[in-house]
Design a protein around this motif. Structure first.
Motif, PDB file in Angstrom:
ATOM      1  N   ARG A 133       0.821  -1.124  -0.023  1.00 45.06           N
ATOM      2  CA  ARG A 133       0.092   0.111   0.020  1.00 45.06           C
ATOM      3  C   ARG A 133       0.706   1.268  -0.059  1.00 45.06           C
ATOM      4  N   GLY A 173      -3.660   3.731   5.668  1.00 41.30           N
ATOM      5  CA  GLY A 173      -2.907   2.377   5.491  1.00 41.30           C
ATOM      6  C   GLY A 173      -1.877   2.118   5.017  1.00 41.30           C
ATOM      7  N   ARG A 175      -1.687  -1.932  11.417  1.00 40.01           N
ATOM      8  CA  ARG A 175      -1.783  -1.442   9.873  1.00 40.01           C
ATOM      9  C   ARG A 175      -2.689  -2.433   9.007  1.00 40.01           C
ATOM     10  N   GLN A 176      -3.276  -3.360   9.582  1.00 37.24           N
ATOM     11  CA  GLN A 176      -4.105  -4.189   8.877  1.00 37.24           C
ATOM     12  C   GLN A 176      -5.398  -3.403   8.170  1.00 37.24           C
ATOM     13  N   SER A 188      -8.093  -1.103   6.601  1.00 34.60           N
ATOM     14  CA  SER A 188      -8.037   0.174   5.583  1.00 34.60           C
ATOM     15  C   SER A 188      -9.108   0.018   4.626  1.00 34.60           C
TER      16      SER A 188
END
Length: 782
Positions: free
Chosen positions: A460, A511, A775-776, A778
């Motif tokens: 990302r 994200g 951070r997973q 999004s």
């Protein structure tokens, strides 16, 4: 025949060419009366002496829509000298002779449809040949026979040996790529055939202009003087083909028409390497009773004999490729036709092989889209696939068919046994056609599975193109704006550091784990600008990975500060830089860089920048922009040079193929480049990259921005394991004409990956798996 086939195989391997063409019978009036001809008619048997320009153009458009590359003009020889009605028609329409009208129609067809004209106007003077040379990349005239006593040629003043040979020699003096040949079975003896073939060979040895020789068999036709004569016996025909291959110089191609033989596969056994013109649109007007085999049937028979079809242009590659590999194209192709030939060429100067309509492109002014722009095409629309276009590529991978043993298989066997491919072997792989392409793709995908398993990775990220103003003059770039291009394709801009910081923070909040920083070389920049930019990004999002600055940018930054490159790169690292993109590589061959980016860093400077970057702990990647002006040998050199650097430093994390997007690229608009790679070439570049870098670079990435997800699906089965970044605000491909958007829909990507039995995995820039739960989450679209 066995000897001839062996010579052919040594010269051309498994490749057999053909010309997808449309036949335009400009006039069937002729001053000659050959005993076997049904094409020639009297004025009483034709609706009009000549086709009108509208009729000519209608046939040509039909051919272009069907994917043809060639417009073959067939016509009688100088009918105005025999029929008053022909001379009157020409005079009424403003032409002095048939050749004048032919030249005008050749120019019309190429200008309006892009088809390349091949004029077959018979015996001509040097002035007439020269006139046609400016509008027709190749010309032709059959010698037929040099026996002056043949009954078949009584009443045919243009068929005298002296006149035919004079035309062929004049074409040589004028450097015209020429097609000629012999007609077998019209009363000539075997010795006559040898005499004609040797005469052709001798003239080619003197001038180098005979690109192909046709060996054609006589077939009697109703309503002709020779209607009761026997057809050419098959054994004599095949013997003559084989004899031609053994007599002619090795650089002369050998052709026999497939529609005049019941078992046309036997022609391959006799040594031909070309099928001639095959039309999906029009009949063979010279032999109307013998329909063309379908392209599917032609391919089936060719592959049954262990060969693979490749479309070609009117002019063979030897006459249109770059000087190192040809007879100097500037000598053989008129300057006014050079782009028309290039526009229909693939990287080997054969015909582009993607299906669909192909017309010359025209563009209106682009419309602004944020900090980028997108082009607006006008005029007739092509439907053929090209990089960045909206059309879905033809399915080449996977394929159930398998190649026959040939040079490609030999190279793959060598790699499988542990040999490392060099330039020659890589070029051989790039010449793959037919099921050889799938064979290479399958081999590459096996290496991919061994290297990285079945995960398909992506990152990302957000692109931040901080300025489109650049002092450098890369001829392919539709993004950068210089002093002379302020009104083209969007407005010049320079983001402030605060604007950049805001975009970095937005990316992190959505994200993203990476920001990619690239832009033009603004005249106001000193080297400290890039350091300030890194600091601004890290202050906005301390944990984000800063992936930025091409080898050109950092090299130029160091030069402007007069600092050693290593010291400057270390300052960038201290400011937060983590890795360099591999862009600015284009093609790492200075012969090509002199065309694409003459004032940019050269090959060694690019390599040295990445060598130094790797030495202080920065990673980077290898990119290659392909499909503009270069040839497969340049791709091979690019692969070899970067492979050697990776062996030395181990700092490259991935290879990224970047197909040239042509639509708004200045070099294309100025008629100096091809319209990007063909889909076959795209598949091969990615698959061969996997093979060349095996054991050294584990990751091969496909650029979805330039290829679309349908294209990515195939490449994921041809050695690719990564789809790059989600690319918020990608403007560079957009400015060049790409139509695939600026953001990746991860839901669609996951469905695509699962559909081919693979698993989608998010990664960091340096290919670590992301496990951090924070951070997973999004949005589906980044």
């Amino acid at each position: 025949m066995e000897r001839a086939a062996a010579v052919r195989d040594a010269l051309f391997g498994t490749r057999v060419t053909y010309s997808p063409k449309v036949f335009i019978p400009l006039t069937s009036l002729c001053r000659d009366g050959c005993g076997y001809c049904t094409f020639s008619r009297s004025p009483a048997r034709v609706e009009a002496p000549y086709l009108t320009p509208d009729q000519v153009l209608a046939i040509a458009i039909q051919g272009a829509q069907a994917g043809c590359h060639e417009a073959l003009f067939t016509l009688g020889e100088q009918p105005e000298d025999r029929y008053a009605v022909a001379g009157e028609w020409l005079s009424d329409h403003g032409y002095g002779a048939t050749v004048d009208y032919l030249a005008a129609m050749c120019e019309l067809v190429t200008t309006e449809t892009g088809l390349l004209a091949h004029s077959n106007a018979g015996a001509l003077t040097s002035d007439e040949l020269s006139q046609l040379r400016a509008v027709s990349p190749s010309q032709g005239m059959m010698i037929e026979s040099l026996n002056p006593a043949l009954i078949a040629h009584r009443g045919a003043p243009d068929k005298t040996p002296k006149r035919r040979l004079a035309t062929l020699e004049a074409a040589g003096k004028l450097a015209i790529p020429f097609t000629t040949g012999v007609l077998v079975g019209i009363g000539e003896s075997p010795r006559d055939r040898v005499t004609a073939l040797r005469a052709i060979a001798d003239l080619h040895i003197r001038y180098g202009h005979v690109q192909e020789v046709i060996v054609q068999n006589f077939v009697p036709k109703p309503d002709t003087v020779m209607r009761n004569e026997p057809a050419c016996p098959e054994d004599e025909f095949l013997r003559t083909i084989a004899m031609a291959r053994l007599i002619l110089p090795p650089d002369v191609h050998l052709q026999a028409p497939p529609n005049l033989s019941e078992d046309f596969g036997s022609l391959l056994d006799a040594g031909i390497d070309d099928w001639g013109g095959v039309s999906p649109v029009t009949a063979d007007h010279v032999n109307p009773e013998r329909p063309w085999p379908s392209l599917g049937r032609l391919r089936e028979v060719t592959e049954h004999h262990g060969k693979f079809l490749a479309p070609r242009l009117t002019v063979y590659p030897e006459y249109s490729r770059y000087p190192e590999y040809s007879r100097r194209p500037e000598r053989w192709i008129d300057p006014g036709l050079r782009f028309a030939v290039m526009d229909r060429s693939d990287a080997e100067s054969l015909g582009r092989d993607d299906p669909g309509a192909m017309f010359p492109e025209s563009h209106a002014d682009a419309k602004n889209v944020g900090t980028g722009a997108e082009v607006v095409q006008i005029g007739r629309r092509s439907t053929v696939w090209s990089s960045g276009a909206e059309f879905t590529p033809v399915d080449l991978v996977p394929s159930r068919t398998r190649g026959s043993r040939g040079r490609v298989t030999d190279v793959l066997d060598g790699v499988a046994s542990g040999q490392e491919p060099g330039v020659d072997e890589i070029v051989t792989l790039f010449g793959a056609r037919g099921s050889e392409v799938a064979e290479i793709a399958e081999f590459a995908d096996h290496l991919r599975s061994q290297a990285v398993g079945n995960d398909v990775t992506f990152v990302r990220n957000r692109n931040i193109n901080y300025t489109n103003v650049c002092t450098f003059k890369c001829t392919f770039c539709g993004f950068s704006k210089g002093p002379l291009s302020l009104n083209l394709r969007g407005k010049p801009y320079l983001l402030t550091l605060q604007e950049i910081a805001t975009r970095v923070r937005e990316a992190w909040d959505l994200g993203c784990t990476e920001v990619c920083l690239q832009g033009g070389i603004h005249p106001s920049f000193d080297g400290d600008y890039y350091i300030d930019l890194c600091r601004a990004a890290k202050e906005a999002a301390p944990d984000i990975h800063v992936h930025g600055f091409t080898a050109l940018e950092v090299t130029e930054g160091a030069k402007r500060l007069r600092e050693p490159l290593e010291k400057y790169l270390q300052r960038l690292v201290d400011a937060g830089l983590k890795s360099l993109p591999g862009t600015a590589a284009e093609i790492l061959d200075d012969e090509i860089r002199a065309i694409l980016c003459p004032d940019k860093i050269d090959t060694e400077e690019w390599l040295e920048c990445h060598r130094v970057a790797h030495s202080i702990g920065l990673t980077s990647n290898v990119t290659m922009m392909f499909g503009s002006v270069e040839e497969p040998v340049h791709w091979a050199r690019h692969f070899i040079r970067t492979r050697e650097l990776q062996r030395e430093t181990g700092g490259f994390t991935e290879f990224v193929g970047l197909p040239f997007v042509h639509m708004a690229a200045p070099i294309y608009l100025k008629r100096g480049a091809r319209r990007g790679p063909t889909w076959r070439e795209v598949v091969l570049v990615h698959a061969i990259a996997r093979i060349v870098y095996d054991g050294l670079i584990d990751n091969v990435q496909a650029s979805w921005v330039k290829l679309g997800l349908d294209g990515v699906r195939q490449l994921l089965q041809a050695g690719v394991n990564d789809v790059g970044g989600t690319l918020m605000d990608e403007n560079i491909s957009r400015a060049a004409g790409a139509a695939h958007g600026q953001q990746l829909d991860e839901t669609n990507l996951e469905a695509l990956v699962h559909g081919i039995g693979r698993r989608l995995r998010r990664r960091t820039t340096n290919y670590s798996n992301i496990e951090d739960p924070c951070r997973q989450g999004s949005p589906a679209v980044i």
